[in-house]
Design a protein around this motif. Structure first.
Motif, PDB file in Angstrom:
ATOM      1  N   LEU A   1       5.757  30.820   0.526  1.00 17.48           N
ATOM      2  CA  LEU A   1       5.660  29.659   1.103  1.00 17.48           C
ATOM      3  C   LEU A   1       4.468  29.338   1.680  1.00 17.48           C
ATOM      4  N   PRO A   2       3.296  29.208   0.555  1.00 14.17           N
ATOM      5  CA  PRO A   2       1.916  28.813   1.252  1.00 14.17           C
ATOM      6  C   PRO A   2       1.586  27.637   1.013  1.00 14.17           C
ATOM      7  N   TYR A   3       0.920  26.848   1.923  1.00 18.02           N
ATOM      8  CA  TYR A   3       0.318  25.411   1.673  1.00 18.02           C
ATOM      9  C   TYR A   3      -0.973  25.415   1.340  1.00 18.02           C
ATOM     10  N   ALA A   4      -1.287  24.211   0.418  1.00 18.85           N
ATOM     11  CA  ALA A   4      -2.580  24.086   0.028  1.00 18.85           C
ATOM     12  C   ALA A   4      -2.958  22.544  -0.255  1.00 18.85           C
ATOM     13  N   THR A   5      -4.050  21.995  -0.225  1.00 22.83           N
ATOM     14  CA  THR A   5      -4.406  20.715  -0.516  1.00 22.83           C
ATOM     15  C   THR A   5      -3.828  20.181  -1.867  1.00 22.83           C
ATOM     16  N   CYS A   6      -3.985  18.893  -2.076  1.00 22.67           N
ATOM     17  CA  CYS A   6      -3.380  18.498  -3.266  1.00 22.67           C
ATOM     18  C   CYS A   6      -4.482  18.957  -4.466  1.00 22.67           C
TER      19      CYS A   6
ATOM     20  N   ARG B   1       0.820  -1.211  -0.122  1.00 20.98           N
ATOM     21  CA  ARG B   1       0.083  -0.043  -0.158  1.00 20.98           C
ATOM     22  C   ARG B   1       0.798   1.227  -0.065  1.00 20.98           C
ATOM     23  N   PRO B   2       1.834   1.557  -1.222  1.00 24.60           N
ATOM     24  CA  PRO B   2       2.449   2.885  -1.305  1.00 24.60           C
ATOM     25  C   PRO B   2       1.543   4.046  -1.442  1.00 24.60           C
ATOM     26  N   PHE B   3       0.222   3.584  -2.129  1.00 20.30           N
ATOM     27  CA  PHE B   3      -0.619   4.460  -2.502  1.00 20.30           C
ATOM     28  C   PHE B   3      -2.053   3.580  -2.381  1.00 20.30           C
ATOM     29  N   LYS B   4      -2.988   4.648  -2.633  1.00 15.70           N
ATOM     30  CA  LYS B   4      -4.539   4.087  -2.672  1.00 15.70           C
ATOM     31  C   LYS B   4      -5.310   4.887  -3.816  1.00 15.70           C
ATOM     32  N   VAL B   5      -6.334   4.416  -3.889  1.00 19.12           N
ATOM     33  CA  VAL B   5      -7.271   4.967  -4.921  1.00 19.12           C
ATOM     34  C   VAL B   5      -7.479   6.526  -4.502  1.00 19.12           C
ATOM     35  N   GLY B   6      -7.260   7.561  -5.299  1.00 16.14           N
ATOM     36  CA  GLY B   6      -7.461   8.883  -4.647  1.00 16.14           C
ATOM     37  C   GLY B   6      -6.298   9.855  -4.428  1.00 16.14           C
ATOM     38  N   ASP B   7      -5.114   8.995  -4.217  1.00 18.06           N
ATOM     39  CA  ASP B   7      -4.052   9.742  -3.965  1.00 18.06           C
ATOM     40  C   ASP B   7      -3.455  10.490  -5.121  1.00 18.06           C
ATOM     41  N   LEU B   8      -2.714  11.413  -4.925  1.00 15.55           N
ATOM     42  CA  LEU B   8      -2.026  12.267  -5.780  1.00 15.55           C
ATOM     43  C   LEU B   8      -0.375  11.503  -5.757  1.00 15.55           C
TER      44      LEU B   8
ATOM     45  N   THR C   1       0.152  11.679   1.025  1.00 17.22           N
ATOM     46  CA  THR C   1       0.424  11.187   2.531  1.00 17.22           C
ATOM     47  C   THR C   1       0.159  12.063   3.627  1.00 17.22           C
ATOM     48  N   ILE C   2       0.880  13.253   3.589  1.00 19.87           N
ATOM     49  CA  ILE C   2       0.828  14.345   4.802  1.00 19.87           C
ATOM     50  C   ILE C   2      -0.440  15.072   4.473  1.00 19.87           C
ATOM     51  N   GLY C   3      -1.222  15.003   3.393  1.00 17.57           N
ATOM     52  CA  GLY C   3      -2.341  15.624   3.437  1.00 17.57           C
ATOM     53  C   GLY C   3      -2.262  17.205   2.639  1.00 17.57           C
ATOM     54  N   ASN C   4      -1.314  17.905   2.539  1.00 13.41           N
ATOM     55  CA  ASN C   4      -1.181  19.013   2.135  1.00 13.41           C
ATOM     56  C   ASN C   4       0.430  19.193   1.417  1.00 13.41           C
ATOM     57  N   LEU C   5       0.323  20.194   0.482  1.00 12.63           N
ATOM     58  CA  LEU C   5       1.674  20.225  -0.147  1.00 12.63           C
ATOM     59  C   LEU C   5       2.173  22.180  -0.048  1.00 12.63           C
ATOM     60  N   ARG C   6       3.312  22.239  -0.028  1.00 13.74           N
ATOM     61  CA  ARG C   6       3.803  23.510  -0.039  1.00 13.74           C
ATOM     62  C   ARG C   6       3.911  24.004  -1.296  1.00 13.74           C
ATOM     63  N   VAL C   7       3.603  25.113  -1.769  1.00 15.67           N
ATOM     64  CA  VAL C   7       3.633  25.788  -3.053  1.00 15.67           C
ATOM     65  C   VAL C   7       4.769  26.692  -3.010  1.00 15.67           C
ATOM     66  N   ASP C   8       6.023  26.588  -3.658  1.00 13.85           N
ATOM     67  CA  ASP C   8       6.917  27.468  -3.625  1.00 13.85           C
ATOM     68  C   ASP C   8       6.825  28.223  -4.777  1.00 13.85           C
ATOM     69  N   MET C   9       6.823  29.691  -4.412  1.00 12.22           N
ATOM     70  CA  MET C   9       6.408  30.725  -5.311  1.00 12.22           C
ATOM     71  C   MET C   9       7.555  31.816  -5.413  1.00 12.22           C
ATOM     72  N   PRO C  10       8.791  31.779  -6.074  1.00  9.16           N
ATOM     73  CA  PRO C  10       9.806  32.622  -6.075  1.00  9.16           C
ATOM     74  C   PRO C  10       9.238  34.015  -6.660  1.00  9.16           C
ATOM     75  N   PHE C  11       9.860  35.072  -5.979  1.00  8.19           N
ATOM     76  CA  PHE C  11       9.652  36.541  -6.731  1.00  8.19           C
ATOM     77  C   PHE C  11      10.926  37.333  -6.429  1.00  8.19           C
ATOM     78  N   ALA C  12      10.994  38.524  -6.947  1.00  5.71           N
ATOM     79  CA  ALA C  12      12.026  39.430  -6.891  1.00  5.71           C
ATOM     80  C   ALA C  12      11.835  40.749  -6.566  1.00  5.71           C
ATOM     81  N   ILE C  13      12.552  41.401  -5.916  1.00  5.92           N
ATOM     82  CA  ILE C  13      12.449  43.013  -5.869  1.00  5.92           C
ATOM     83  C   ILE C  13      13.767  43.543  -6.219  1.00  5.92           C
ATOM     84  N   GLN C  14      13.930  44.832  -6.432  1.00  5.81           N
ATOM     85  CA  GLN C  14      14.984  45.694  -6.567  1.00  5.81           C
ATOM     86  C   GLN C  14      15.722  45.756  -5.234  1.00  5.81           C
TER      87      GLN C  14
END
Length: 292
Positions: free
Chosen positions: A251-256, A141-148, A193-206
């Motif tokens: 670094l926000p977190y969101a569901t899959c 069972r490394p994964f089940k139906v419905g897992d990403l 598995t954990i239930g959420n994912l971190r969404v890494d969004m880089p941006f830059a300023i002067q």
């Protein structure tokens, strides 16, 4: 003359006896065929009728089993596998019963089935390997139906784990059918598995602009997004001092399910908010010094 008449009578007698012998043999042959057809023909016809009725009954039973599985609390991962297994066993039992009706001894049929099984096993060695891999996936069972999951360069939600293949549905609504052997022989990344994912969004300023104000502005945009999770809490951090500006990372977190919505929509909101606050994008800079 008498001699000729005797010879002719003898010849006719011999021909008659030969003809009678041939007719007797033909009658015996046709009688044998007739008896064979009468003996086995009815069994064959009965076997065909029983096969048709049996397949119809198996079809009804499989529908009932599927409905029972749907109403029960049985794991969605096991349902397709068990349905396939039960259907296979029912059909094997049906064919064994038909063989008994036709008159084939059970031991003979079992030996024939074993020989056919060996032949098929040799021809479909890779398929049997995929089946063994499917059993491993169901056991460990490394994964089940419905897992990403991500495997073999494919990212998608698991829709079905069958005997030979696993079916994924990607974010582009593509259906990826992957052999189980290819999955177990490679790397499996389960993003659910954990239930959420971190969404890494880089941006830059002067350089020279207010970094803390920019961080607070981006953090407010993130927290106001309903698809961003409050736990774990989002944050904004300085990631790197680049050649042209300060590189920050949201670094926000969101569901899959909401991962890509946050990745695209929230990033656009960040760009718009920075623009309204007069944070210009960093451009390549060159410092030129003049020597006197």
């Amino acid at each position: 003359m008498q001699i000729l008449e005797k010879v002719e009578n003898s010849t006719i007698s011999t021909t008659t006896e030969a003809g009678q012998t041939i007719m007797g043999s033909l009658n015996g042959f046709f009688n044998s065929i007739q008896e064979g057809v009468g003996q086995y023909g009815l069994k064959i016809v009965g076997g065909i009728i029983a096969l048709i009725i049996g397949l119809w009954i198996v079809k009804i039973l499989m529908r009932a089993i599927k409905k029972t599985f749907d109403k029960s609390n049985l794991d969605h991962t096991l349902r397709p596998f068990l349905v396939t297994l039960v259907g296979f066993l029912l059909k094997v039992l049906l064919f064994i019963s038909i063989a008994g009706i036709v008159g084939i001894p059970t031991t003979t049929f079992a030996a024939l089935l074993a020989a056919v099984g060996l032949a098929i096993g040799g021809a479909f060695n890779g398929s049997l390997g995929h089946m063994a891999a499917g059993v491993m996936l169901l056991v460990f069972r490394p994964f089940k139906v419905g897992d990403l999951i991500e495997t073999g360069g494919k990212l998608g939600f698991v829709k079905e784990i069958s005997v030979f293949v696993t079916v994924l549905e990607t974010f582009q609504n593509k259906t990826e059918i992957i052999p189980n052997g290819a999955i177990t022989s490679g790397t499996i990344t389960n993003l659910t598995t954990i239930g959420n994912l971190r969404v890494d969004m880089p941006f830059a300023i002067q350089y020279g602009t207010d970094i803390e104000k920019a961080k607070q502005l981006v953090l407010e945009v993130i927290k106001s997004d309903q698809k961003v999770l409050n736990h774990p809490a989002p944050r904004v951090a300085v990631n790197n001092l680049g050649a042209n500006g300060v590189e920050l990372l949201a670094l926000p977190y969101a569901t899959c399910e909401n991962y890509w919505d946050v990745y695209w929509d929230t990033r656009q909101k960040i760009v718009e908010a920075l623009g309204k606050a007069n944070y210009d994008a960093p451009l390549p800079q060159r410092i030129v010094t003049m020597k006197s």
